[in-house]
Design an enzyme around this catalytic site. Structure first.
Site, PDB file in Angstrom:
ATOM      1  N   HIS A 106      56.898  91.395  20.003  1.00 24.41           N
ATOM      2  CA  HIS A 106      58.183  90.721  19.599  1.00 24.41           C
ATOM      3  C   HIS A 106      59.092  91.185  20.265  1.00 24.41           C
ATOM      4  O   HIS A 106      59.920  90.589  20.853  1.00 24.41           O
ATOM      5  CB  HIS A 106      58.226  90.829  18.078  1.00 24.41           C
ATOM      6  CG  HIS A 106      57.245  89.881  17.291  1.00 24.41           C
ATOM      7  ND1 HIS A 106      56.667  90.739  16.281  1.00 24.41           N
ATOM      8  CD2 HIS A 106      56.788  88.771  17.263  1.00 24.41           C
ATOM      9  CE1 HIS A 106      55.792  89.727  15.583  1.00 24.41           C
ATOM     10  NE2 HIS A 106      55.766  88.532  16.115  1.00 24.41           N
TER      11      HIS A 106
ATOM     12  N   LYS B  78      51.918  81.494   6.055  1.00 22.08           N
ATOM     13  CA  LYS B  78      51.112  82.819   5.911  1.00 22.08           C
ATOM     14  C   LYS B  78      51.488  83.503   4.736  1.00 22.08           C
ATOM     15  O   LYS B  78      52.613  83.732   4.312  1.00 22.08           O
ATOM     16  CB  LYS B  78      51.279  83.480   7.259  1.00 22.08           C
ATOM     17  CG  LYS B  78      50.918  82.842   8.518  1.00 22.08           C
ATOM     18  CD  LYS B  78      51.600  83.489   9.905  1.00 22.08           C
ATOM     19  CE  LYS B  78      51.524  82.874  10.943  1.00 22.08           C
ATOM     20  NZ  LYS B  78      52.299  83.618  11.978  1.00 22.08           N
TER      21      LYS B  78
ATOM     22  N   ARG C  99      51.025  84.041  24.316  1.00 18.98           N
ATOM     23  CA  ARG C  99      50.029  85.044  24.766  1.00 18.98           C
ATOM     24  C   ARG C  99      48.879  84.475  25.260  1.00 18.98           C
ATOM     25  O   ARG C  99      48.963  83.750  26.133  1.00 18.98           O
ATOM     26  CB  ARG C  99      49.631  85.673  23.549  1.00 18.98           C
ATOM     27  CG  ARG C  99      50.543  86.868  22.761  1.00 18.98           C
ATOM     28  CD  ARG C  99      50.443  86.923  21.204  1.00 18.98           C
ATOM     29  NE  ARG C  99      50.454  85.547  20.538  1.00 18.98           N
ATOM     30  CZ  ARG C  99      50.692  85.774  19.145  1.00 18.98           C
ATOM     31  NH1 ARG C  99      50.448  86.839  18.574  1.00 18.98           N
ATOM     32  NH2 ARG C  99      51.032  84.544  18.468  1.00 18.98           N
TER      33      ARG C  99
ATOM     34  N   SER D 174      50.895  90.017  14.633  1.00 21.51           N
ATOM     35  CA  SER D 174      51.019  90.739  13.489  1.00 21.51           C
ATOM     36  C   SER D 174      49.990  90.770  12.578  1.00 21.51           C
ATOM     37  O   SER D 174      49.516  91.954  11.883  1.00 21.51           O
ATOM     38  CB  SER D 174      52.142  90.076  12.690  1.00 21.51           C
ATOM     39  OG  SER D 174      53.383  90.165  13.434  1.00 21.51           O
TER      40      SER D 174
HETATM   41  P1  ADP Z   1      52.592  86.416  15.081  1.00 20.13           P
HETATM   42  O1  ADP Z   1      51.678  85.442  15.639  1.00 20.13           O
HETATM   43  O2  ADP Z   1      52.380  87.910  15.462  1.00 20.13           O
HETATM   44  O3  ADP Z   1      52.613  86.576  13.472  1.00 20.13           O
HETATM   45  P2  ADP Z   1      55.287  85.221  14.990  1.00 20.13           P
HETATM   46  O4  ADP Z   1      54.968  84.099  13.964  1.00 20.13           O
HETATM   47  O5  ADP Z   1      56.146  86.333  14.134  1.00 20.13           O
HETATM   48  O6  ADP Z   1      54.229  86.068  15.308  1.00 20.13           O
HETATM   49  O7  ADP Z   1      55.830  85.218  16.319  1.00 20.13           O
HETATM   50  C1  ADP Z   1      57.247  85.021  16.692  1.00 20.13           C
HETATM   51  C2  ADP Z   1      57.170  84.736  18.171  1.00 20.13           C
HETATM   52  O8  ADP Z   1      56.616  85.808  19.054  1.00 20.13           O
HETATM   53  C3  ADP Z   1      56.354  83.535  18.782  1.00 20.13           C
HETATM   54  O9  ADP Z   1      56.897  82.979  19.726  1.00 20.13           O
HETATM   55  C4  ADP Z   1      55.123  84.104  19.146  1.00 20.13           C
HETATM   56  O10 ADP Z   1      54.286  83.641  20.324  1.00 20.13           O
HETATM   57  C5  ADP Z   1      55.685  85.440  19.801  1.00 20.13           C
HETATM   58  N1  ADP Z   1      54.835  86.656  19.966  1.00 20.13           N
HETATM   59  C6  ADP Z   1      54.097  87.056  18.573  1.00 20.13           C
HETATM   60  N2  ADP Z   1      53.362  88.285  19.284  1.00 20.13           N
HETATM   61  C7  ADP Z   1      53.507  88.351  20.705  1.00 20.13           C
HETATM   62  C8  ADP Z   1      52.970  89.213  21.562  1.00 20.13           C
HETATM   63  N3  ADP Z   1      52.236  90.177  21.445  1.00 20.13           N
HETATM   64  N4  ADP Z   1      53.521  88.861  22.905  1.00 20.13           N
HETATM   65  C9  ADP Z   1      54.480  88.045  23.234  1.00 20.13           C
HETATM   66  N5  ADP Z   1      54.926  87.151  22.053  1.00 20.13           N
HETATM   67  C10 ADP Z   1      54.493  87.341  21.004  1.00 20.13           C
END
Ligand code: ADP
Length: 165
Positions: A17, A41, A89, A127
């Site tokens: 993130h 979630k 990703r 996460s």
């Molecule tokens: P997660 O899937 O880890 O629960 P979130 O719902 O908080 O993540 O995702 C918020 C944003 O950050 C989304 O656009 C998601 O694709 C991006 N994101 C999450 N993890 C990564 C990562 N490892 N690399 C790049 N972008 C990420």
């Protein structure tokens, strides 16, 4: 001034993130990271805790953290944002993100969704993966910012005194 929003659950914030947020802050004048509280979630950290954890890790002067539980495009419109920045990703993210981007474009034609590709080392970082590794006693130091790793470890060990939303 060009504003972008970076929505997500950030439960908890990972180095993946942070990488996306910092790269977005290079591209836009102002970046608002939005902790969305309407996710299906089950959360480990409450929304206010997630905001606090994010604020601890974010360094850029043009980055702010906010919360929202409504329709993302309404928030974007309210803030005059020109873009929604998402991280991509593996291919598995693509289908869902593509649907969301098209839906948001139909709801608010002036908004663009900008995808930044994850760095190779963060390709499989999420996460949920952090929570799983941590709850099984694994080392999470390469996955989350140093500033928050102790909090994540404590929470995984069962200090569940947080307010569930
Ligand atoms: P997660 O899937 O880890 O629960 P979130 O719902 O908080 O993540 O995702 C918020 C944003 O950050 C989304 O656009 C998601 O694709 C991006 N994101 C999450 N993890 C990564 C990562 N490892 N690399 C790049 N972008 C990420």
């Amino acid at each position: 001034m060009k504003t972008a929003v970076c929505p997500g659950s950030f439960d908890p914030v990972t180095l993946g993130h942070i990488d996306i947020i910092e790269r977005a802050a290079e591209l836009f004048d102002r970046v608002i990271v939005i902790v969305m509280s309407n996710s299906a979630k089950k959360a480990m950290f409450s929304v206010s805790e997630r905001v606090e954890l994010l604020n601890r890790c974010i360094k850029g002067k043009n980055i702010e953290v906010d919360t929202y539980d409504g329709l993302l495009v309404n928030y974007a419109r309210e803030k005059n944002a020109v873009a929604i920045v998402k991280g991509l990703r593996a291919v598995s993210d693509f289908d869902y993100e593509f649907q969301q981007a098209l839906t948001n474009k139909s709801l608010l034609p002036q908004i663009e969704t900008v995808f930044l590709t994850a760095r190779g080392k963060n390709m499989f970082l999420s996460s949920s993966m952090v929570k799983e590794v941590c709850s099984l006693g694994g080392d999470i130091s390469q996955f989350v910012p140093n500033e928050i790793s102790e909090d994540v470890i404590k929470r995984c060990k069962g200090e569940k005194n947080y307010d569930q939303y």
